[in-house]
Design a protein around this motif. Structure first.
Motif, PDB file in Angstrom:
ATOM      1  N   VAL B 172       4.468-117.232   5.819  1.00  0.00           N
ATOM      2  CA  VAL B 172       5.276-116.113   6.323  1.00  0.00           C
ATOM      3  C   VAL B 172       6.687-116.186   5.748  1.00  0.00           C
ATOM      4  O   VAL B 172       7.250-115.174   5.315  1.00  0.00           O
ATOM      5  CB  VAL B 172       5.326-116.117   7.865  1.00  0.00           C
ATOM      6  CG1 VAL B 172       6.292-115.060   8.368  1.00  0.00           C
ATOM      7  CG2 VAL B 172       3.951-115.868   8.440  1.00  0.00           C
ATOM      8  N   PHE B 173       7.222-117.391   5.704  1.00  0.00           N
ATOM      9  CA  PHE B 173       8.571-117.568   5.143  1.00  0.00           C
ATOM     10  C   PHE B 173       8.584-117.105   3.683  1.00  0.00           C
ATOM     11  O   PHE B 173       9.505-116.412   3.244  1.00  0.00           O
ATOM     12  CB  PHE B 173       8.978-119.038   5.255  1.00  0.00           C
ATOM     13  CG  PHE B 173      10.415-119.289   4.913  1.00  0.00           C
ATOM     14  CD1 PHE B 173      11.422-118.829   5.737  1.00  0.00           C
ATOM     15  CD2 PHE B 173      10.764-119.971   3.762  1.00  0.00           C
ATOM     16  CE1 PHE B 173      12.749-119.042   5.420  1.00  0.00           C
ATOM     17  CE2 PHE B 173      12.081-120.193   3.434  1.00  0.00           C
ATOM     18  CZ  PHE B 173      13.086-119.731   4.266  1.00  0.00           C
ATOM     19  N   LYS B 174       7.526-117.466   2.946  1.00  0.00           N
ATOM     20  CA  LYS B 174       7.417-117.040   1.553  1.00  0.00           C
ATOM     21  C   LYS B 174       7.402-115.513   1.459  1.00  0.00           C
ATOM     22  O   LYS B 174       8.135-114.924   0.659  1.00  0.00           O
ATOM     23  CB  LYS B 174       6.135-117.634   0.950  1.00  0.00           C
ATOM     24  CG  LYS B 174       5.915-117.253  -0.503  1.00  0.00           C
ATOM     25  CD  LYS B 174       4.564-117.787  -1.001  1.00  0.00           C
ATOM     26  CE  LYS B 174       4.232-117.194  -2.363  1.00  0.00           C
ATOM     27  NZ  LYS B 174       2.857-117.511  -2.777  1.00  0.00           N
ATOM     28  N   ALA B 175       6.573-114.881   2.317  1.00  0.00           N
ATOM     29  CA  ALA B 175       6.467-113.414   2.284  1.00  0.00           C
ATOM     30  C   ALA B 175       7.824-112.764   2.564  1.00  0.00           C
ATOM     31  O   ALA B 175       8.210-111.796   1.911  1.00  0.00           O
ATOM     32  CB  ALA B 175       5.430-112.940   3.295  1.00  0.00           C
ATOM     33  N   VAL B 176       8.563-113.333   3.523  1.00  0.00           N
ATOM     34  CA  VAL B 176       9.855-112.749   3.892  1.00  0.00           C
ATOM     35  C   VAL B 176      10.854-112.888   2.742  1.00  0.00           C
ATOM     36  O   VAL B 176      11.591-111.946   2.428  1.00  0.00           O
ATOM     37  CB  VAL B 176      10.397-113.402   5.178  1.00  0.00           C
ATOM     38  CG1 VAL B 176      11.821-112.955   5.450  1.00  0.00           C
ATOM     39  CG2 VAL B 176       9.512-113.046   6.359  1.00  0.00           C
ATOM     40  N   ILE B 177      10.854-114.053   2.080  1.00  0.00           N
ATOM     41  CA  ILE B 177      11.788-114.210   0.952  1.00  0.00           C
ATOM     42  C   ILE B 177      11.433-113.238  -0.167  1.00  0.00           C
ATOM     43  O   ILE B 177      12.316-112.679  -0.805  1.00  0.00           O
ATOM     44  CB  ILE B 177      11.758-115.641   0.364  1.00  0.00           C
ATOM     45  CG1 ILE B 177      11.976-116.675   1.448  1.00  0.00           C
ATOM     46  CG2 ILE B 177      12.852-115.809  -0.684  1.00  0.00           C
ATOM     47  CD1 ILE B 177      11.972-118.071   0.879  1.00  0.00           C
ATOM     48  N   VAL B 178      10.123-113.042  -0.399  1.00  0.00           N
ATOM     49  CA  VAL B 178       9.721-112.100  -1.437  1.00  0.00           C
ATOM     50  C   VAL B 178      10.240-110.706  -1.101  1.00  0.00           C
ATOM     51  O   VAL B 178      10.802-110.006  -1.945  1.00  0.00           O
ATOM     52  CB  VAL B 178       8.187-112.084  -1.608  1.00  0.00           C
ATOM     53  CG1 VAL B 178       7.758-110.986  -2.573  1.00  0.00           C
ATOM     54  CG2 VAL B 178       7.696-113.425  -2.118  1.00  0.00           C
ATOM     55  N   MET B 179      10.073-110.297   0.169  1.00  0.00           N
ATOM     56  CA  MET B 179      10.520-108.964   0.598  1.00  0.00           C
ATOM     57  C   MET B 179      12.024-108.789   0.403  1.00  0.00           C
ATOM     58  O   MET B 179      12.487-107.772  -0.098  1.00  0.00           O
ATOM     59  CB  MET B 179      10.210-108.748   2.083  1.00  0.00           C
ATOM     60  CG  MET B 179       8.769-108.497   2.379  1.00  0.00           C
ATOM     61  SD  MET B 179       8.546-108.431   4.167  1.00  0.00           S
ATOM     62  CE  MET B 179       6.947-109.149   4.302  1.00  0.00           C
ATOM     63  N   ILE B 180      12.789-109.794   0.822  1.00  0.00           N
ATOM     64  CA  ILE B 180      14.248-109.661   0.770  1.00  0.00           C
ATOM     65  C   ILE B 180      14.766-109.926  -0.641  1.00  0.00           C
ATOM     66  O   ILE B 180      15.666-109.252  -1.124  1.00  0.00           O
ATOM     67  CB  ILE B 180      14.924-110.645   1.751  1.00  0.00           C
ATOM     68  CG1 ILE B 180      14.400-110.408   3.160  1.00  0.00           C
ATOM     69  CG2 ILE B 180      16.441-110.483   1.722  1.00  0.00           C
ATOM     70  CD1 ILE B 180      14.846-111.457   4.147  1.00  0.00           C
ATOM     71  N   GLY B 181      14.178-110.943  -1.304  1.00  0.00           N
ATOM     72  CA  GLY B 181      14.759-111.416  -2.561  1.00  0.00           C
ATOM     73  C   GLY B 181      14.444-110.576  -3.787  1.00  0.00           C
ATOM     74  O   GLY B 181      15.241-110.525  -4.721  1.00  0.00           O
ATOM     75  N   THR B 182      13.284-109.911  -3.772  1.00  0.00           N
ATOM     76  CA  THR B 182      12.836-109.205  -4.976  1.00  0.00           C
ATOM     77  C   THR B 182      13.877-108.243  -5.568  1.00  0.00           C
ATOM     78  O   THR B 182      14.138-108.304  -6.773  1.00  0.00           O
ATOM     79  CB  THR B 182      11.510-108.478  -4.702  1.00  0.00           C
ATOM     80  OG1 THR B 182      10.570-109.429  -4.233  1.00  0.00           O
ATOM     81  CG2 THR B 182      10.974-107.826  -5.966  1.00  0.00           C
ATOM     82  N   PRO B 183      14.480-107.357  -4.753  1.00  0.00           N
ATOM     83  CA  PRO B 183      15.439-106.417  -5.362  1.00  0.00           C
ATOM     84  C   PRO B 183      16.584-107.128  -6.087  1.00  0.00           C
ATOM     85  O   PRO B 183      17.107-106.612  -7.077  1.00  0.00           O
ATOM     86  CB  PRO B 183      15.973-105.631  -4.167  1.00  0.00           C
ATOM     87  CG  PRO B 183      14.985-105.823  -3.094  1.00  0.00           C
ATOM     88  CD  PRO B 183      14.341-107.143  -3.315  1.00  0.00           C
ATOM     89  N   PHE B 184      16.956-108.318  -5.622  1.00  0.00           N
ATOM     90  CA  PHE B 184      18.098-109.018  -6.221  1.00  0.00           C
ATOM     91  C   PHE B 184      17.765-109.662  -7.564  1.00  0.00           C
ATOM     92  O   PHE B 184      18.630-109.799  -8.418  1.00  0.00           O
ATOM     93  CB  PHE B 184      18.637-110.081  -5.253  1.00  0.00           C
ATOM     94  CG  PHE B 184      19.156-109.493  -3.983  1.00  0.00           C
ATOM     95  CD1 PHE B 184      20.367-108.810  -3.969  1.00  0.00           C
ATOM     96  CD2 PHE B 184      18.443-109.592  -2.798  1.00  0.00           C
ATOM     97  CE1 PHE B 184      20.848-108.228  -2.809  1.00  0.00           C
ATOM     98  CE2 PHE B 184      18.909-109.022  -1.633  1.00  0.00           C
ATOM     99  CZ  PHE B 184      20.117-108.341  -1.641  1.00  0.00           C
ATOM    100  N   VAL B 185      16.514-110.077  -7.733  1.00  0.00           N
ATOM    101  CA  VAL B 185      16.150-110.740  -8.989  1.00  0.00           C
ATOM    102  C   VAL B 185      15.386-109.816  -9.933  1.00  0.00           C
ATOM    103  O   VAL B 185      15.050-110.208 -11.047  1.00  0.00           O
ATOM    104  CB  VAL B 185      15.305-112.023  -8.735  1.00  0.00           C
ATOM    105  CG1 VAL B 185      16.109-113.060  -7.995  1.00  0.00           C
ATOM    106  CG2 VAL B 185      14.031-111.689  -8.001  1.00  0.00           C
ATOM    107  N   ALA B 186      15.115-108.587  -9.479  1.00  0.00           N
ATOM    108  CA  ALA B 186      14.265-107.674 -10.253  1.00  0.00           C
ATOM    109  C   ALA B 186      14.716-107.540 -11.704  1.00  0.00           C
ATOM    110  O   ALA B 186      13.910-107.630 -12.629  1.00  0.00           O
ATOM    111  CB  ALA B 186      14.226-106.306  -9.580  1.00  0.00           C
ATOM    112  N   ASN B 187      16.021-107.335 -11.917  1.00  0.00           N
ATOM    113  CA  ASN B 187      16.527-107.163 -13.272  1.00  0.00           C
ATOM    114  C   ASN B 187      16.348-108.418 -14.101  1.00  0.00           C
ATOM    115  O   ASN B 187      15.950-108.382 -15.259  1.00  0.00           O
ATOM    116  CB  ASN B 187      18.011-106.795 -13.234  1.00  0.00           C
ATOM    117  CG  ASN B 187      18.188-105.295 -13.365  1.00  0.00           C
ATOM    118  OD1 ASN B 187      17.327-104.637 -13.954  1.00  0.00           O
ATOM    119  ND2 ASN B 187      19.259-104.764 -12.812  1.00  0.00           N
ATOM    120  N   MET B 188      16.642-109.551 -13.460  1.00  0.00           N
ATOM    121  CA  MET B 188      16.605-110.831 -14.147  1.00  0.00           C
ATOM    122  C   MET B 188      15.200-111.159 -14.652  1.00  0.00           C
ATOM    123  O   MET B 188      15.025-111.723 -15.727  1.00  0.00           O
ATOM    124  CB  MET B 188      17.060-111.919 -13.183  1.00  0.00           C
ATOM    125  CG  MET B 188      17.974-112.944 -13.773  1.00  0.00           C
ATOM    126  SD  MET B 188      18.948-113.721 -12.474  1.00  0.00           S
ATOM    127  CE  MET B 188      17.770-114.387 -11.370  1.00  0.00           C
TER     128      MET B 188
END
Lengths: 144, 254
Positions: B172-188
């Motif tokens: 669940v922690f992994k899923a939550v980080i993916v949800m929150i983190g993706t927009p921030f690293v998308a470009n990278m």
């Protein structure tokens, strides 16, 4: 009939569980070896067969899809009945394993993207499609 | 009051449906109004479920979370192995083999890596925290794949409930980080085309994490990511309690 969908799902689940147990015995471990995964493959195969023979009825679909849509609530119930007090003692493991897995996977996405060369971005595809839409004769129709 | 608790206990499974339903309404509202849709309602519901299980454990001193409260014993049946496996198998019905071909080789490679790499990482972290038995190591490793693969694997190979709870929480922690983190690293990480979205879906796995993360990045990428992500849980349920478990056993030599 709705029950035929539920029954199909039940048969696949039972067969998968049985094969998983048999595989466990054959390999000499006290475990169900991949039973859920095997059952899923049965269900995918059954769906293919039903579609090919044109006998995938609405009722059958309803029976299976109801249980499929029930999966998140069941997972919530599963989470609510775990021994979390005991697990909380292992606290940091959750953060480290979870964050670590995400970080490594983000890096892999970047790596695979770089290794496999450049492709059209979503914006480029849309602008190309917009141009193609203005020239109906050359519109790339999807085959098959 | 006794009448109420009597009717709740006598209809245990029905009470469980109502309780989980209410929990999911609350989670949906939290997702919408407090996180503005950033975190999926289902992930919040699972976290609330774990939180309630914690309070259940503290107040009753039992080992079955909220199911130790007399009125909520039905939760044990609803979230037990039987109905859980039944519902998970049912999700395979939506898998379309024709669509699977579209993802092609690169999707398959991403899926394979997305299962094995988080698993290895999870096993290593578990080992670093002092777990030595193959069952616990495999279950925590499987939890790093997704929050479904963890408990399915744990139940199949006979891990203990605290370890299964850890594996759910990790997933669940992994899923939550993916949800929150993706927009921030998308470009990278070059997440701006259908192919990288499919690779992303295969590597990250959790459908809720992938669809939430991609929706916040670029809504048009969601179907591509979900396409490969849907295979992730099935593949994990297949290989984690079998090939991966045996590999772990062989390495630690038990």
């Amino acid at each position: 009939m709705t029950i035929s969908g539920v029954a199909l799902l039940a048969i696949c689940t039972l067969l998968g569980g049985l094969l998983g147990d048999l595989l466990g015995v054959a390999l000499g471990v006290k475990a169900n070896v991949g039973g859920v995964g095997i059952a899923m493959m049965f269900l995918i195969a059954a769906r293919l067969w039903l579609v090919r023979h044109g006998v995938l009825s609405h009722g059958l679909k309803t029976g299976v899809e109801f249980w499929g849509s029930f999966y998140i609530p069941i997972v919530v119930a599963m989470a609510a009945q775990q021994n979390v007090v005991a697990a909380a003692k292992g606290g940091p493991i959750v953060v480290i394993a979870g964050a670590g897995a995400v970080a490594v996977c983000f890096a892999m996405v970047a790596l695979i993207g770089r290794l496999s060369g450049r492709v059209e971005t979503m914006d480029e595809i849309e602008s190309r499609e917009a141009i193609e839409a203005n020239v109906p004769h050359f519109k790339s129709g999807r085959v098959g | 009051m006794t009448m109420i608790s009597h009717i709740l206990a006598a209809n245990a499974l029905i009470t469980a449906f109502a309780a989980v339903g209410i929990l999911m309404w609350i989670s949906g509202a939290i997702s919408k109004y407090l996180t503005f849709g950033r975190i999926h309602g289902s992930a919040i519901a699972i976290m609330l479920g774990l939180l309630l299980a914690f309070f259940g454990g503290i107040t009753t001193g039992g080992e079955k979370g909220v199911a130790d409260w007399p009125a909520l014993t039905g939760i044990a049946l609803m979230g037990g192995a039987m109905l859980r496996d039944f519902a998970i198998v049912a999700t395979a019905f939506e898998v379309d083999v024709v669509h699977a071909r579209k993802a092609g080789l690169i999707g398959a490679v991403a899926l394979g890596l997305g299962t094995v790499v988080p698993f290895i990482l999870g096993v290593l972290v578990a080992a670093a925290f002092g777990y030595t038995d193959a069952e616990s190591l495999t279950t925590i490793g499987a939890g790093a794949v997704t929050y479904i693969v963890g408990p399915v694997t744990g139940a199949a190979i006979g891990a203990s409930s605290p370890v299964i709870a850890l594996s759910i929480a990790t997933g669940v922690f992994k899923a939550v980080i993916v949800m929150i983190g993706t927009p921030f690293v998308a470009n990278m990480i070059g997440l701006n085309n259908p192919r990288s979205a499919m690779v992303f879906g295969g590597l990250m796995g959790t459908v809720s994490g992938v669809s939430g993360g991609l929706a916040a990045t670029d809504r048009r990428l969601v179907p591509y990511g979900a396409l490969t992500a849907t295979f992730h849980t099935g593949l994990g349920c297949l290989v984690a309690p079998s090939i991966l478990y045996f590999t772990v056993r062989a390495i630690i030599g038990s």
